[in-house]
Design a protein around this motif. Structure first.
Motif, PDB file in Angstrom:
ATOM      1  N   ILE A 323      10.957  34.188   8.125  1.00  0.00           N
ATOM      2  CA  ILE A 323      12.304  33.599   8.039  1.00  0.00           C
ATOM      3  C   ILE A 323      12.665  33.304   6.581  1.00  0.00           C
ATOM      4  O   ILE A 323      11.873  32.712   5.849  1.00  0.00           O
ATOM      5  N   CYS A 328      18.710  30.321   7.242  1.00  0.00           N
ATOM      6  CA  CYS A 328      18.493  29.771   8.582  1.00  0.00           C
ATOM      7  C   CYS A 328      19.370  28.543   8.823  1.00  0.00           C
ATOM      8  O   CYS A 328      19.434  27.634   7.994  1.00  0.00           O
ATOM      9  N   VAL A 329      20.061  28.540   9.977  1.00  0.00           N
ATOM     10  CA  VAL A 329      20.922  27.391  10.324  1.00  0.00           C
ATOM     11  C   VAL A 329      20.284  26.542  11.434  1.00  0.00           C
ATOM     12  O   VAL A 329      20.949  25.706  12.043  1.00  0.00           O
ATOM     13  N   ARG A 330      19.014  26.794  11.716  1.00  0.00           N
ATOM     14  CA  ARG A 330      18.232  26.036  12.726  1.00  0.00           C
ATOM     15  C   ARG A 330      18.878  26.060  14.120  1.00  0.00           C
ATOM     16  O   ARG A 330      18.887  25.045  14.823  1.00  0.00           O
ATOM     17  N   CYS A 331      19.443  27.202  14.500  1.00  0.00           N
ATOM     18  CA  CYS A 331      20.107  27.277  15.802  1.00  0.00           C
ATOM     19  C   CYS A 331      19.112  27.363  16.957  1.00  0.00           C
ATOM     20  O   CYS A 331      19.446  27.069  18.100  1.00  0.00           O
ATOM     21  N   GLY A 332      17.910  27.834  16.666  1.00  0.00           N
ATOM     22  CA  GLY A 332      16.871  27.893  17.696  1.00  0.00           C
ATOM     23  C   GLY A 332      16.926  29.131  18.583  1.00  0.00           C
ATOM     24  O   GLY A 332      16.136  29.254  19.523  1.00  0.00           O
ATOM     25  N   CYS A 334      16.019  32.107  17.905  1.00  0.00           N
ATOM     26  CA  CYS A 334      14.743  32.855  17.779  1.00  0.00           C
ATOM     27  C   CYS A 334      13.688  32.236  18.702  1.00  0.00           C
ATOM     28  O   CYS A 334      12.926  32.955  19.361  1.00  0.00           O
ATOM     29  N   PHE A 347       9.899  25.107  16.243  1.00  0.00           N
ATOM     30  CA  PHE A 347      10.210  24.081  15.245  1.00  0.00           C
ATOM     31  C   PHE A 347       8.996  23.184  15.050  1.00  0.00           C
ATOM     32  O   PHE A 347       9.021  22.008  15.408  1.00  0.00           O
ATOM     33  N   PRO A 355      12.285  27.211  11.863  1.00  0.00           N
ATOM     34  CA  PRO A 355      11.111  27.398  12.708  1.00  0.00           C
ATOM     35  C   PRO A 355       9.962  28.048  11.924  1.00  0.00           C
ATOM     36  O   PRO A 355      10.177  28.682  10.895  1.00  0.00           O
ATOM     37  N   PRO A 373      21.290  35.216  14.679  1.00  0.00           N
ATOM     38  CA  PRO A 373      22.691  35.510  14.361  1.00  0.00           C
ATOM     39  C   PRO A 373      22.997  35.479  12.869  1.00  0.00           C
ATOM     40  O   PRO A 373      24.097  35.821  12.450  1.00  0.00           O
ATOM     41  N   LYS A 374      22.053  35.019  12.055  1.00  0.00           N
ATOM     42  CA  LYS A 374      22.338  34.828  10.630  1.00  0.00           C
ATOM     43  C   LYS A 374      21.562  35.787   9.725  1.00  0.00           C
ATOM     44  O   LYS A 374      21.480  35.574   8.513  1.00  0.00           O
ATOM     45  N   ALA A 376      18.586  35.957   9.238  1.00  0.00           N
ATOM     46  CA  ALA A 376      17.609  35.167   8.482  1.00  0.00           C
ATOM     47  C   ALA A 376      16.183  35.669   8.687  1.00  0.00           C
ATOM     48  O   ALA A 376      15.279  35.280   7.955  1.00  0.00           O
ATOM     49  N   ILE A 377      15.989  36.515   9.716  1.00  0.00           N
ATOM     50  CA  ILE A 377      14.618  36.975   9.998  1.00  0.00           C
ATOM     51  C   ILE A 377      14.449  38.408   9.517  1.00  0.00           C
ATOM     52  O   ILE A 377      15.191  39.308   9.904  1.00  0.00           O
TER      53      ILE A 377
END
Ligand code: SF4
Ligand code: SF4
Length: 380
Positions: A323, A328-332, A334, A347, A355, A373-374, A376-377
């Motif tokens: 990540i 990362c917006v920590r949406c969870g 993933c 998390f 995470p 969605p971002k 980030a991964i």
């Protein structure tokens, strides 16, 4: 011996122009013998686009609505009455994913319901090589035939996702995630996909490659024009043409390799007839005219010997997701997508931080990377 070759239709197309795509798809269907020879007039048809997740159409995550709309228009004009559209989306429902994309407008125009799958039915497939049963949606089993409308994209596990991989959306709901734990390697997953394609047996495979996705696909890559639509009744042949156009040896794609071995189709050049509006052309000519050597796809050779097998067993030198904290917006999402019991990404440092991976648990299915969605991964 007279070899019956697989036909792949390559239709050059530089823009999502409805009229043009409609004419090209019609021409392509004629090259394959006409839509009536493929699908009986009274058949109940399910259209299966790639609806991985909600995303702007320009990001090339989903099959372009104009391609779906043009194809639906052809079916309606040809007198087909019973048509529905559905996918077992990675995140969200069919109706939610298509809302506002323009696909919903086409479906309204042609009176085609977008169906949300409601129930999974255990379906035996005793002849399967890798998978002997599937959990298929009730609404899919109620149809007589399926038309696959895939998107040309890269894939972290299988290198590419095209015609063969699009069929994973026939698996009902959370059983998709479970499938990754049942078939964790690229080879076992590919063999399961071949069984699935043989079990459901779509009548026709169409691929939207006008704008494809390269790099960190299938959910977070970059749009790139490839300027082609592809069509075939042989999904392996179709995917092998995609592979060649992006300078990836077709046999390096597990779904092509196992697809040929298991009799779903062929990736071999001498067994494929390539048709364009200008007539039949050789693969070399097609690659020269329409190929993209700079297309960002994993072309790394995999050596299979005792050392690589040991490294694989010990999780050494394997691709792995990671990540990028600043994105990362920590949406969870993933964490929700991870199919491993106890979660391989979670998390662990609290919800205020991105995470964290537990690579000992991670089976490298890359569902987390697909669904973020971002973007980030990434995979390294
Ligand atoms: S899905 Fe992406 S943005 Fe959301 S928590 Fe995971 S890494 Fe962060
Ligand atoms: S962490 Fe990601 S790649 Fe690993 S098992 Fe979970 S979803 Fe798959």
């Amino acid at each position: 011996m007279n070899l019956v070759k697989s036909k792949v239709v390559l239709l050059p197309c530089r823009e999502y122009d409805e009229e043009k795509i409609y004419m090209l798809l019609k021409q392509g269907l004629d090259f394959l013998g006409g839509v009536e020879t493929l699908i009986p007039k009274d058949a109940k048809i399910l259209l299966k686009p790639n609806l991985l997740k909600k995303a702007e159409v320009e990001k090339a995550v989903i099959t372009h609505p104009v391609v779906v709309g043009a194809f639906a228009g052809i079916l309606r004009e040809s007198g087909y009455e019973n048509i529905v559209l559905a996918d077992s989306c990675g995140h969200g429902t069919t109706q939610a994913v298509i809302r506002g994309t323009g696909m919903d407008t086409y479906l309204e125009k042609y009176h085609i319901p977008a169906v949300d799958y409601s129930e999974g039915v255990k379906t035996a497939y005793p002849q399967g090589v890798q998978a002997k049963e599937f959990i298929l949606p009730k609404e899919l089993l109620e149809q007589d035939c399926v038309i696959s409308l895939s998107k040309m994209k890269t894939h972290a596990l299988e290198r590419i996702t095209g015609a063969v991989k699009n069929s994973y959306g026939f698996i009902y709901g959370f059983h998709k995630a479970k499938g990754h734990t049942q078939y964790p390697s690229a080879d076992s997953f590919a063999r399961m996909l071949i069984d699935l394609n043989k079990c459901v047996a779509p009548k026709l495979y169409v691929m939207d490659g006008i704008v494809a996705m390269e790099g960190n696909g299938p959910g977070s890559g970059d749009p790139v024009p490839m300027n082609v639509l592809l069509m075939s009744t042989d999904p392996v042949a179709l995917d092998s043409v995609f592979s060649r156009l992006v300078y990836l040896k077709p046999e390096m794609v597990p779904t092509n390799y196992h697809g040929e071995k298991m009799g779903l189709g062929t990736w071999k050049e001498e067994e494929i007839t390539l048709l364009t509006p200008d007539g039949e052309i050789s693969m070399a000519e097609a690659v020269k005219k329409y190929g993209n050597p700079a297309f960002n796809v994993d072309r790394t050779e995999v050596r299979k010997n005792i050392w690589t097998r040991m490294a694989g067993a010990l999780n050494i030198f394997q691709k792995k997701p990671y990540i990028e904290a600043d994105k990362c917006v920590r949406c969870g999402i993933c964490v929700q997508s991870c199919p491993v019991p106890g979660k391989a990404v979670d998390f662990r440092k609290g919800k205020g931080k991105p995470p964290v991976y537990d690579y000992r648990k991670c089976i490298r299915c890359f569902c987390c990377q697909e669904m973020c969605p971002k973007k980030a991964i990434k995979v390294k």
